[in-house]
Design a protein around this motif. Sequence first.
Motif, mmCIF file in Angstrom:
data_model
loop_
_atom_site.group_PDB
_atom_site.id
_atom_site.type_symbol
_atom_site.label_atom_id
_atom_site.label_comp_id
_atom_site.label_asym_id
_atom_site.label_seq_id
_atom_site.Cartn_x
_atom_site.Cartn_y
_atom_site.Cartn_z
ATOM 1 N N GLU A 186 5.076 7.066 1.727
ATOM 2 C CA GLU A 186 5.820 7.712 0.452
ATOM 3 C C GLU A 186 6.265 6.751 -0.678
ATOM 4 O O GLU A 186 6.033 6.714 -1.687
ATOM 5 C CB GLU A 186 7.237 8.416 0.779
ATOM 6 C CG GLU A 186 7.040 9.596 1.444
ATOM 7 C CD GLU A 186 6.670 9.594 2.980
ATOM 8 O OE1 GLU A 186 6.934 8.323 3.201
ATOM 9 O OE2 GLU A 186 6.608 10.294 3.819
ATOM 10 N N GLU A 187 6.584 5.390 -0.113
ATOM 11 C CA GLU A 187 6.894 4.330 -0.997
ATOM 12 C C GLU A 187 5.446 3.717 -1.596
ATOM 13 O O GLU A 187 5.507 3.316 -2.885
ATOM 14 C CB GLU A 187 7.470 3.040 -0.143
ATOM 15 C CG GLU A 187 8.754 3.370 0.197
ATOM 16 C CD GLU A 187 9.297 2.404 1.018
ATOM 17 O OE1 GLU A 187 10.864 2.352 1.169
ATOM 18 O OE2 GLU A 187 8.807 1.617 1.809
ATOM 19 N N ASN A 214 2.600 5.465 -1.957
ATOM 20 C CA ASN A 214 2.127 6.418 -3.159
ATOM 21 C C ASN A 214 2.801 6.347 -4.447
ATOM 22 O O ASN A 214 2.502 6.389 -5.483
ATOM 23 C CB ASN A 214 2.228 7.915 -2.446
ATOM 24 C CG ASN A 214 1.213 8.029 -1.708
ATOM 25 O OD1 ASN A 214 -0.077 7.650 -2.028
ATOM 26 N ND2 ASN A 214 1.195 9.034 -0.886
ATOM 27 N N ALA A 215 4.328 6.322 -4.151
ATOM 28 C CA ALA A 215 5.232 6.325 -5.431
ATOM 29 C C ALA A 215 4.984 5.125 -6.306
ATOM 30 O O ALA A 215 4.905 5.028 -7.535
ATOM 31 C CB ALA A 215 6.820 6.095 -4.927
ATOM 32 N N ARG A 216 4.732 4.016 -5.757
ATOM 33 C CA ARG A 216 4.414 2.632 -6.272
ATOM 34 C C ARG A 216 3.051 2.553 -7.063
ATOM 35 O O ARG A 216 3.001 2.346 -8.187
ATOM 36 C CB ARG A 216 4.353 1.458 -5.297
ATOM 37 C CG ARG A 216 4.155 0.249 -5.951
ATOM 38 C CD ARG A 216 4.353 -1.146 -4.885
ATOM 39 N NE ARG A 216 4.125 -2.240 -5.783
ATOM 40 C CZ ARG A 216 3.608 -3.377 -5.202
ATOM 41 N NH1 ARG A 216 2.984 -3.350 -4.004
ATOM 42 N NH2 ARG A 216 3.406 -4.310 -6.005
ATOM 43 N N LYS A 250 1.720 5.393 -8.184
ATOM 44 C CA LYS A 250 1.547 6.320 -9.111
ATOM 45 C C LYS A 250 2.363 5.626 -10.431
ATOM 46 O O LYS A 250 1.851 5.901 -11.531
ATOM 47 C CB LYS A 250 2.301 7.460 -8.848
ATOM 48 C CG LYS A 250 2.480 8.633 -10.004
ATOM 49 C CD LYS A 250 3.083 9.721 -9.423
ATOM 50 C CE LYS A 250 2.194 10.550 -8.183
ATOM 51 N NZ LYS A 250 2.699 11.935 -8.045
ATOM 52 N N GLN A 251 3.369 4.768 -10.109
ATOM 53 C CA GLN A 251 4.295 4.097 -11.215
ATOM 54 C C GLN A 251 3.294 3.118 -11.831
ATOM 55 O O GLN A 251 3.402 2.869 -13.147
ATOM 56 C CB GLN A 251 5.277 3.284 -10.561
ATOM 57 C CG GLN A 251 6.474 2.833 -11.466
ATOM 58 C CD GLN A 251 7.489 1.891 -10.918
ATOM 59 O OE1 GLN A 251 7.598 1.749 -9.650
ATOM 60 N NE2 GLN A 251 8.530 1.763 -11.440
ATOM 61 N N TYR A 287 -6.208 6.369 -2.662
ATOM 62 C CA TYR A 287 -5.469 7.149 -3.605
ATOM 63 C C TYR A 287 -6.442 7.573 -4.516
ATOM 64 O O TYR A 287 -6.340 8.890 -4.886
ATOM 65 C CB TYR A 287 -4.447 6.154 -4.000
ATOM 66 C CG TYR A 287 -3.646 7.009 -5.023
ATOM 67 C CD1 TYR A 287 -2.182 7.599 -4.766
ATOM 68 C CD2 TYR A 287 -3.927 7.023 -6.679
ATOM 69 C CE1 TYR A 287 -1.489 8.120 -5.424
ATOM 70 C CE2 TYR A 287 -2.895 7.800 -7.410
ATOM 71 C CZ TYR A 287 -1.805 8.467 -6.800
ATOM 72 O OH TYR A 287 -0.883 9.042 -7.881
#
Length: 240
Positions: A34-35, A37-39, A41-42, A97
């Motif tokens: 999760e971390e 993927n979030a990173r 995307k950011q 990704y």
Amino acid sequence: TWGTAIDMLEGADPPKLLEKVIAIVQNTGGSSPEELNARLKQLINSAPVMVFMKGEKHQPFCRFSKRLVAIFSEQKIEFGAFDIFQDEEVRQGLKVYSNWPTFPQVYIKGELIGGIDIISEMVDDGSLAEAVPPEARARSLEDRLNALIKERPVMLFMKGMPEMPRCGFSRTIVNILQEQQVEFGHFDILEDSEVRQGLKTMSNWPTYPQLYANGKLVGGLDIVRELVEDGCLRDELGLA
């Protein structure tokens, strides 16, 4: 010498590959799925046009990245850049990704456009100009500088970043601002020679760091020290 194989994957299976990449990263103390993927995307959304490349925009490390930087310069396109050599987690995670195995990778408004071949084709058929949003169109240097100094109420132009200053003066002024509980934006002048030289001329101030408040130059480290000693730093910054 050859490295040691730590896992294998048969056939083309991007989801499975991502699982293995994440598992390997976790085993070496990396981010959770999760971390990561979030990173990613950011990072992808950190600029209207974002490039993941080998090297930095002012010093590309491969001919494909050099070609891409040259094209964007010719087309007067402003873009953010991330050096994938500096972060193996991002480098491997982004391949899966985006389902795009090579670099550079270009994203516009968070969507993958492709690599150098796709960008070259878009230049030839004129579609790149249509795809690039207005905010990524290069402005004059004066416009860029005026926008930068007004980006935050208090802006610090320094060598390095607050968490990793690259000179003693920048480190000291960051410490002072933090001790005085001043919230500030920052710009690393070592990452952009055009800004570094242009701001010296525009401000008529030849050294760094430079501190601005509400778009106006406050001064460098010595001035900030004097303002602290006089007890009027926050007044000068418009924060009282």
